[in-house]
Structure formats: C-alpha cells, structure tokens
Design an enzyme around this catalytic site. Sequence first.
Site, PDB file in Angstrom:
ATOM      1  N   GLU A  33     -33.303 110.088  46.930  1.00  0.00           N
ATOM      2  CA  GLU A  33     -32.390 110.851  46.090  1.00  0.00           C
ATOM      3  C   GLU A  33     -32.560 110.403  44.640  1.00  0.00           C
ATOM      4  O   GLU A  33     -32.649 109.205  44.361  1.00  0.00           O
ATOM      5  CB  GLU A  33     -30.951 110.634  46.562  1.00  0.00           C
ATOM      6  CG  GLU A  33     -29.856 111.021  45.596  1.00  0.00           C
ATOM      7  CD  GLU A  33     -29.890 112.478  45.167  1.00  0.00           C
ATOM      8  OE1 GLU A  33     -29.457 112.757  44.033  1.00  0.00           O
ATOM      9  OE2 GLU A  33     -30.338 113.337  45.959  1.00  0.00           O
ATOM     10  N   GLN A  34     -32.601 111.371  43.712  1.00  0.00           N
ATOM     11  CA  GLN A  34     -32.838 111.032  42.313  1.00  0.00           C
ATOM     12  C   GLN A  34     -31.631 110.389  41.633  1.00  0.00           C
ATOM     13  O   GLN A  34     -31.792 109.583  40.712  1.00  0.00           O
ATOM     14  CB  GLN A  34     -33.240 112.275  41.536  1.00  0.00           C
ATOM     15  CG  GLN A  34     -32.164 113.324  41.419  1.00  0.00           C
ATOM     16  CD  GLN A  34     -32.637 114.538  40.630  1.00  0.00           C
ATOM     17  OE1 GLN A  34     -33.803 114.647  40.274  1.00  0.00           O
ATOM     18  NE2 GLN A  34     -31.715 115.451  40.362  1.00  0.00           N
ATOM     19  N   ARG A 107     -16.927 119.424  49.055  1.00  0.00           N
ATOM     20  CA  ARG A 107     -18.352 119.094  49.161  1.00  0.00           C
ATOM     21  C   ARG A 107     -18.566 117.599  49.375  1.00  0.00           C
ATOM     22  O   ARG A 107     -19.420 117.191  50.167  1.00  0.00           O
ATOM     23  CB  ARG A 107     -19.110 119.539  47.912  1.00  0.00           C
ATOM     24  CG  ARG A 107     -19.467 121.011  47.871  1.00  0.00           C
ATOM     25  CD  ARG A 107     -20.228 121.358  46.600  1.00  0.00           C
ATOM     26  NE  ARG A 107     -20.619 122.748  46.602  1.00  0.00           N
ATOM     27  CZ  ARG A 107     -21.764 123.225  47.090  1.00  0.00           C
ATOM     28  NH1 ARG A 107     -22.628 122.387  47.619  1.00  0.00           N
ATOM     29  NH2 ARG A 107     -22.035 124.508  47.054  1.00  0.00           N
ATOM     30  N   TYR A 216      -9.339 128.996  47.288  1.00  0.00           N
ATOM     31  CA  TYR A 216      -8.920 128.511  48.597  1.00  0.00           C
ATOM     32  C   TYR A 216      -8.505 127.055  48.467  1.00  0.00           C
ATOM     33  O   TYR A 216      -8.911 126.350  47.543  1.00  0.00           O
ATOM     34  CB  TYR A 216     -10.012 128.673  49.662  1.00  0.00           C
ATOM     35  CG  TYR A 216     -11.375 128.141  49.300  1.00  0.00           C
ATOM     36  CD1 TYR A 216     -11.727 126.813  49.560  1.00  0.00           C
ATOM     37  CD2 TYR A 216     -12.329 128.971  48.722  1.00  0.00           C
ATOM     38  CE1 TYR A 216     -12.991 126.339  49.245  1.00  0.00           C
ATOM     39  CE2 TYR A 216     -13.596 128.504  48.405  1.00  0.00           C
ATOM     40  CZ  TYR A 216     -13.916 127.181  48.665  1.00  0.00           C
ATOM     41  OH  TYR A 216     -15.166 126.698  48.349  1.00  0.00           O
ATOM     42  N   ASP A 296     -32.482 125.263  48.650  1.00  0.00           N
ATOM     43  CA  ASP A 296     -32.622 125.915  47.354  1.00  0.00           C
ATOM     44  C   ASP A 296     -34.020 125.770  46.772  1.00  0.00           C
ATOM     45  O   ASP A 296     -34.425 126.580  45.940  1.00  0.00           O
ATOM     46  CB  ASP A 296     -31.603 125.347  46.359  1.00  0.00           C
ATOM     47  CG  ASP A 296     -30.198 125.883  46.576  1.00  0.00           C
ATOM     48  OD1 ASP A 296     -30.060 126.898  47.284  1.00  0.00           O
ATOM     49  OD2 ASP A 296     -29.252 125.300  46.029  1.00  0.00           O
TER      50      ASP A 296
END
Length: 386
Positions: A33-34, A107, A216, A296
Amino acid sequence: MQPKRVLIVGGGIGGLTTALALSRAGHSVRLYEQAPAFGEIGAGIMLTPNATRVLRHLGLGVALDRGGMRPPASRYRRFDDAALMGDAPLADVMESTHGAPWLHIHRSDLLEALLAAVRARGGTELHVGHRAADCAQDGASVTVQFGNGASAEDELLVACDGVRSTVRALLAAQSEARFRGQVAWRALAPAGGLPERVTDRASVVWIGEDRHIVQYVLRGGSLVNYVAIAVQQEWAEEGWNRPARLEEVQEEFAGWHQDVQSLLSATPADALYKWGLFDRDPLKQWVYGRIALLGDAAHPMLPFMAQGSAMAIEDAAVLARCIESYDDLDVALSRYQAVRRERTSRVILQSRAQTNLYQRLTGDKKRQRATSTGWVYGFDATSCAI
C-alpha cells in the site's frame, strides 16, 4: 492446485478482498500500500447484495452485521417540497430475492474488517509506504520497483491501485479519463438534532433537475452520510479528496427543502470534500502476461449505481476462483478477463445513463430503479461460470 506467489499493489477494498480470497485458497500473498498506514478518508459506502454475498463467503458476515446497517427502503423525494416520488423496499426484499443483504457501512469500518480478516487468515505480508513506480516481467515472474527504492518479485502481480493506476499507465492500457459534466460533494454530519426525514434509516435520494443528493445514516444512526451531485461544465483534476467550502454546496443547492438545508448546515468544518466525476471507456485488455488489473484500475465508473467497490469485490472472488481452477496462470488470467470484462463494461455504461433516475423530476422512480439495477444484484461471483 499448485499454490501461487502473488504480489498485490494497492491496499484498498479491492486489494484487501483479493488478498483475503487468495490466501483462503492457499496462495502466498504480499500486499503493498502506498499510504503510510491502511485507512480510508471517512465516508459511507453502499454494499449491494452482489458485494455482500462475496464478503459473507469470505467470512465477514459477523463483521458486516456488527458494523453495517440494513436500510428498510430506498426513498425518492422532490427537492422542493419533499414529496415522495417512489419507495423501493430493501431490507427484506434484497435478502429474500438475492440471498444477501443491502448494507450501509462506513468505509473505514469495512476496511478494518477486511484487514482484520487478512491478518487472522495468515499467508499475507502487509507493507505500507510502498508506491509502485515501475514493473517488469520475463514470462515466469513479475518484478515491481517502488518509489522508496525497494523491489519485489513473484509469479503474478495484481494491480489494485485505483483510478490513477501507475501499473495501468506503465502497460499502455490507459484510456482517456473523461469528465462527465458532474461534480460531487461528500461529507459526514452528526445526526443529533437533524429532521426526521434526514435521519431516516432508509436511503433517501433528493431529486432535482440536473442535481441530486443521496443520504443515509451510519454507525447506528449517529452519522448522516451524504453525497451531493450537480451538473458543472468544467473540472480539471481527476480525484476525489479535494477539500471544499460549505458555502459552495449551499449555493449549488439553494432553494432546496429546509431538511436539505439543515443537513448541509450540520456539516462540520473541514469535513466537506469534492471531486469531479470521471470515468473511462471500458478497456479491452486487463491482463498483460503475468500482470492483471482489478477494480478501479481496470474499470473506473461513475458512482450512480453504487457499484465501484462492488465490482472490485466481485473481481477478487472471480480471480481467486480462476487461479484455483486453472493451474496454468496464463489460462487462469485469460478466464478472469473474459468473465469480468463484459459485466463491468455494462455497469460502466449503465452508470452513465442513471441521470434519468436521479436528476429528472419525471418518471416512475421505483420502476426506473428496478429496470436499471435489478440485473446487477443477483450476480454470484462465488459460483458463476468460469
């Protein structure tokens, strides 16, 4: 099946789901992970049944039930008088029809659940502070060079490094990112003191011409997540974490119902972000030798169907199954590309057409929603033909 040695670049939802799926199948994984730590800028995410089905299959059912919320319905309201334009049931219907729930979750809570599952499973090395800078392959292995001077070599590289994928650019798979004439603002606001329609457990879409707001609640109803989207003619930068001033979004949605104004006004200082909506035409090629694109990096899409993360989660499940089913990596990767490309291309194109549902005051919203999205939710990446 001969266990494989896999490198993953990118530690977001797609990368961690891929690591979990591969490690559960007995493969050795190294994930890079960067960022200096695993984490997400705070925001909510809708997990539709096609995504929660995979996450349950990977053992995250308890974590999802603990951290997520099941909205009773998706409600559509007029921007000016809050009149109900449509009401589509979710909580009971999704489970009974598609065999998995629709959830709202923060998230960061989803990422933490994935990270905990990866660590508990074992078989995955986790590295932060490693930004991919270059890669090369010789037909039997792939080497990744990182910006900090480190390197790693293994049999397969899975690029989960997002819409600005370095790996995709290196492979000359880049298609032009196109601004789609929409700008979005997002924020989390504390729910205390907000009107009842704003703290509704349902997913609520406020609809106006050429603009809409999706809201929401999260974390037991203590937070309201909202995304406000409006037509805008120009935007230069692709990306989604630019800080914004509250006055901008208030001006854009001036004249909307007082409940909307209350929600916008409750946004904490320095908690509002904006981004221009970009996507790319569907790629014809996702696999380059022993390098595969995922999420993505392979298929950036507009957010109007809430399928960006869902498609990455599906990708991860299908990729792991293909590698498990075909010991020859070339065959496995070819099958992965073939299975995923048609479906994700259809979602990209359908997402572009969703303005008729969200940004037009005419039409039967419940019927429009069922027609445009019903085919998405029943897909099962854990058992589809590969």
